[in-house]
Design a protein around this motif. Structure first.
Motif, short mmCIF file in Angstrom:
data_model
loop_
_atom_site.label_atom_id
_atom_site.label_comp_id
_atom_site.label_asym_id
_atom_site.label_seq_id
_atom_site.Cartn_x
_atom_site.Cartn_y
_atom_site.Cartn_z
N LYS A 29 -51.30 37.03 80.84
CA LYS A 29 -51.33 38.27 79.84
C LYS A 29 -50.14 39.07 80.18
CE LYS A 29 -56.50 38.51 79.22
NZ LYS A 29 -57.72 39.30 79.62
N ALA A 30 -49.42 39.28 79.29
CA ALA A 30 -48.15 40.25 79.36
C ALA A 30 -48.45 41.41 80.05
CB ALA A 30 -47.40 40.04 78.07
N PRO A 31 -47.80 42.12 80.86
CA PRO A 31 -48.12 43.54 81.48
C PRO A 31 -47.86 44.52 80.17
CG PRO A 31 -45.86 42.66 82.01
CD PRO A 31 -46.56 41.54 81.64
N ILE A 32 -48.69 45.41 79.95
CA ILE A 32 -48.62 46.54 79.03
C ILE A 32 -48.89 47.95 79.91
CG2 ILE A 32 -49.41 47.63 77.17
CD1 ILE A 32 -50.38 45.00 76.14
N ARG A 33 -47.86 48.62 79.50
CA ARG A 33 -48.05 50.27 80.57
C ARG A 33 -48.12 51.18 79.68
NH1 ARG A 33 -42.61 52.00 83.77
NH2 ARG A 33 -42.02 52.54 81.34
N LEU A 34 -49.16 51.61 80.06
CA LEU A 34 -49.66 52.97 78.99
C LEU A 34 -49.80 54.12 80.36
CD1 LEU A 34 -52.69 51.90 76.89
CD2 LEU A 34 -50.34 51.86 76.39
N SER A 35 -49.37 53.84 81.40
CA SER A 35 -49.46 54.95 82.23
C SER A 35 -48.46 56.17 82.11
CB SER A 35 -49.59 54.45 83.83
OG SER A 35 -48.05 53.54 83.83
N MET A 36 -47.23 55.93 81.93
CA MET A 36 -45.92 56.72 81.76
C MET A 36 -45.82 57.22 80.32
SD MET A 36 -42.42 56.68 83.31
CE MET A 36 -43.01 56.12 85.13
N GLY A 37 -45.62 58.35 80.08
CA GLY A 37 -45.24 58.85 78.85
C GLY A 37 -43.88 59.00 78.55
N GLU A 38 -43.20 57.55 78.44
CA GLU A 38 -41.63 57.35 78.22
C GLU A 38 -41.78 56.65 76.94
OE1 GLU A 38 -38.36 55.14 80.80
OE2 GLU A 38 -40.02 54.08 80.26
N PRO A 39 -41.29 57.78 75.82
CA PRO A 39 -41.09 57.14 74.61
C PRO A 39 -40.29 55.97 74.66
CG PRO A 39 -40.74 59.61 74.65
CD PRO A 39 -40.87 59.22 75.93
N GLN A 40 -40.74 54.97 73.73
CA GLN A 40 -40.01 53.74 73.62
C GLN A 40 -39.46 53.39 72.23
OE1 GLN A 40 -42.28 50.61 75.63
NE2 GLN A 40 -43.28 52.28 76.87
N HIS A 41 -39.67 54.38 71.30
CA HIS A 41 -39.38 53.99 70.12
C HIS A 41 -37.48 54.19 69.94
CE1 HIS A 41 -42.67 56.18 68.25
NE2 HIS A 41 -43.11 54.90 68.60
#
Length: 402
Positions: A29-41
Motif C-alpha cells: 500500500k503506497a504511503p498517503i500523508r494526510l497529517s500535514m497541511g502542505e498544499p500539493q496542487h
C-alpha cells in the motif's frame, strides 16, 4: 541558552514521528500523508515565470518594507476581497510583507509583549485546539497562554465572553484563527465586532490568522475578515487589529514563504522597526512572484474547486462510518473517533499506510478537558485520487473495529 526554551512542547509532527517509530506499514500500500497541511496542487505557471524573469534581483539586498508595487498589490487585493470602503488601506502605513505567516505570527508576540504588565506575567489568549506557533511565541516572549476551548458544542468558535476580567487586565495580545485550524470554523461578524470592542476597552492587539480564508465552498459567501469588520465599524487606522495572510494555501505556494501582515498603522510602524533587526525581508524575485499571485483570482477559484471535489468524494465514503462533517472552510476534516486518537493514528498507519495527526497533539488539556481528544486532523491536500484511496482505507480500518 534562553531558559524559556525549556517550556516549549515538542512540535506535533515530532510527536507523530515518535508515535509511529518502529512500525512497518504494508509494503503493498503506497504511503498517503494526510497529517500535514502542505498544499500539493501545482504552483501557478505565471508565478513561476515571474520568479524566473526576476532572478537578477538576487543581486540586490531587499528592503524590509518590500517594494511599493508589492504593497500596492496587497492593498488592492485586501480592499477588493474584504470591501474596505470606509477606511482606506494605505500601502505606506498599513501593510508589511512577511516571510510566510508562520514567522510573522511568532515575531509579532516578541514585538508587542512587554515582559511585565502591572508587575504580573502577561497572558496571551488563544484558541484550543490551535496552531502551535501561538503557544511557542507567547512562551518565548515571557507570557502565559490562556486557552479558550473551541468545541462542537459552541460551533468550534471561541467565546471571548468567558474570559475573566482579571485575565483581560493583563492581556497584550489575542490570537484568533478564522477559518480555524483544524476545525474549519469561521468566526461571525458579531464575534469579531465583540472582540474589537474588548481590544479597545483593555488595550490589546488582535492577531487574526486568516491564512485559510480563501479555501471555502460557496463562492457567494467568503469568510468575513477582521479588517472587514473594523472597516464596517469605522475603526480609525484599524486600531488594535492585525491580520495575517499567506500565499501558501490561497495559491498553493508553501515553499515561496510569502505573506503579509496588515492593520493598525501605529503598531506596524514599530513592528517594521523590529523587523529591520529580525531580518526576514523577502528576496526581490519572491516579491515579484508574490505581486503576480495577489493580482490574480482565476487560479484561486480553480484551487477552491479542486478542494470542493475532494471534500465531496471523501465525505461520501467516510460519513457512513465516522462522525465527520464538512467544515465551513479550510481543507481539514476533524472527525470524532470510535477510539483514542493516538491509537487510531498509529493503527491506521500500521495497517493502511495512511498518516493522520492525533487531535490531542493540536490542543492542551484544560479544566474542560482536551478538546482534541478522540479526534484526528485529516488534511485533504493530496491529489483527488489519493484522497479517495485514503478515505477508503480509513473506512476499511474503522469497519474492522466493529
Amino acid at each position: 541558552m534562553n531558559s524559556r526554551l525549556a517550556s516549549l512542547q515538542p512540535y506535533p509532527f515530532q510527536r507523530l514521528a515518535q508515535l509511529i517509530h518502529g512500525l512497518t506499514p504494508p509494503a503493498g500500500k503506497a504511503p498517503i500523508r494526510l497529517s500535514m497541511g502542505e498544499p500539493q496542487h501545482a504552483a501557478p505557471d505565471f508565478v513561476l515565470e515571474a520568479l524566473k524573469v526576476n532572478l537578477a534581483g538576487l543581486s540586490n539586498y531587499p528592503t524590509t518594507k518590500g517594494s511599493a508595487e508589492l504593497r500596492q498589490s496587497i492593498c488592492a487585493w485586501a480592499t477588493r476581497r474584504f470591501t474596505l470602503d470606509k477606511i482606506a488601506l494605505d500601502p505606506e502605513r498599513h501593510v508589511l510583507p512577511v516571510a510566510g505567516t508562520r514567522e510573522a505570527l511568532f515575531s509579532i508576540a516578541q514585538a508587542v509583549i512587554d515582559r511585565r504588565v502591572n508587575s504580573q506575567r502577561p497572558s496571551v489568549v488563544m484558541p484550543n485546539p490551535f496552531y502551535q506557533i501561538y503557544e511557542g511565541a507567547a512562551l518565548l516572549a515571557g507570557a502565559k497562554p490562556y486557552f479558550m476551548n473551541a468545541v462542537e458544542e459552541n460551533g468550534y468558535r471561541t467565546d471571548f465572553a468567558q474570559v475573566p476580567e482579571e485575565i483581560w487586565q493583563k492581556v497584550p495580545l489575542v490570537y484568533i484563527c478564522s477559518p480555524g485550524n483544524p476545525t474549519g470554523a469561521v468566526l461571525a461578524r458579531a464575534d469579531l465586532a465583540g472582540l474589537i470592542e474588548l481590544a479597545h476597552k483593555y488595550n490589546f492587539i488582535i492577531a487574526s490568522d486568516e491564512c485559510y480564508s480563501e479555501i471555502y465552498f460557496d463562492e457567494a459567501k467568503p469568510p468575513v475578515g477582521l479588517l472587514q469588520v473594523a472597516n464596517d465599524l469605522g475603526i480609525s487606522d484599524y486600531q488594535h487589529c492585525l491580520v495575517f495572510h499567506s500565499l501558501s494555501k490561497r495559491s498553493s505556494l508553501p515553499g515561496l514563504r510569502s505573506g503579509f501582515v496588515a492593520g493598525d498603522g501605529a503598531v506596524l510602524e514599530q513592528y517594521h522597526q523590529y523587523r529591520t533587526y529580525h531580518g526576514c525581508a523577502l528576496p526581490p524575485p519572491t516579491q515579484a512572484a508574490s505581486q503576480a499571485a495577489w493580482n490574480d483570482e482565476t487560479h484561486v477559484r480553480t484551487n477552491r474547486a479542486l478542494y470542493r471535489s475532494k471534500f465531496d468524494a471523501v465525505l461520501k465514503i467516510l460519513k457512513p462510518v465516522l462522525d465527520v462533517k464538512k467544515p465551513e472552510a479550510g481543507f481539514y476534516l476533524w472527525p470524532r473517533l470510535p477510539q483514542d486518537d493516538e491509537t487510531f493514528a498509529r493503527e491506521l498507519y500500521a495497517r493502511e499506510n495512511v498518516l493522520v495527526l492525533p487531535g490531542s497533539y493540536l490542543s492542551r488539556a484544560t479544566e474542560g478537558g482536551n478538546p482534541g481528544k478522540n479526534r484526528v486532523r485529516m488534511a485533504l491536500v493530496p491529489p483527488l485520487a489519493e484522497c479517495i484511496e485514503a478515505a477508503q482505507r480509513v473506512r476499511n480500518y474503522v469497519e474492522s473495529l466493529k
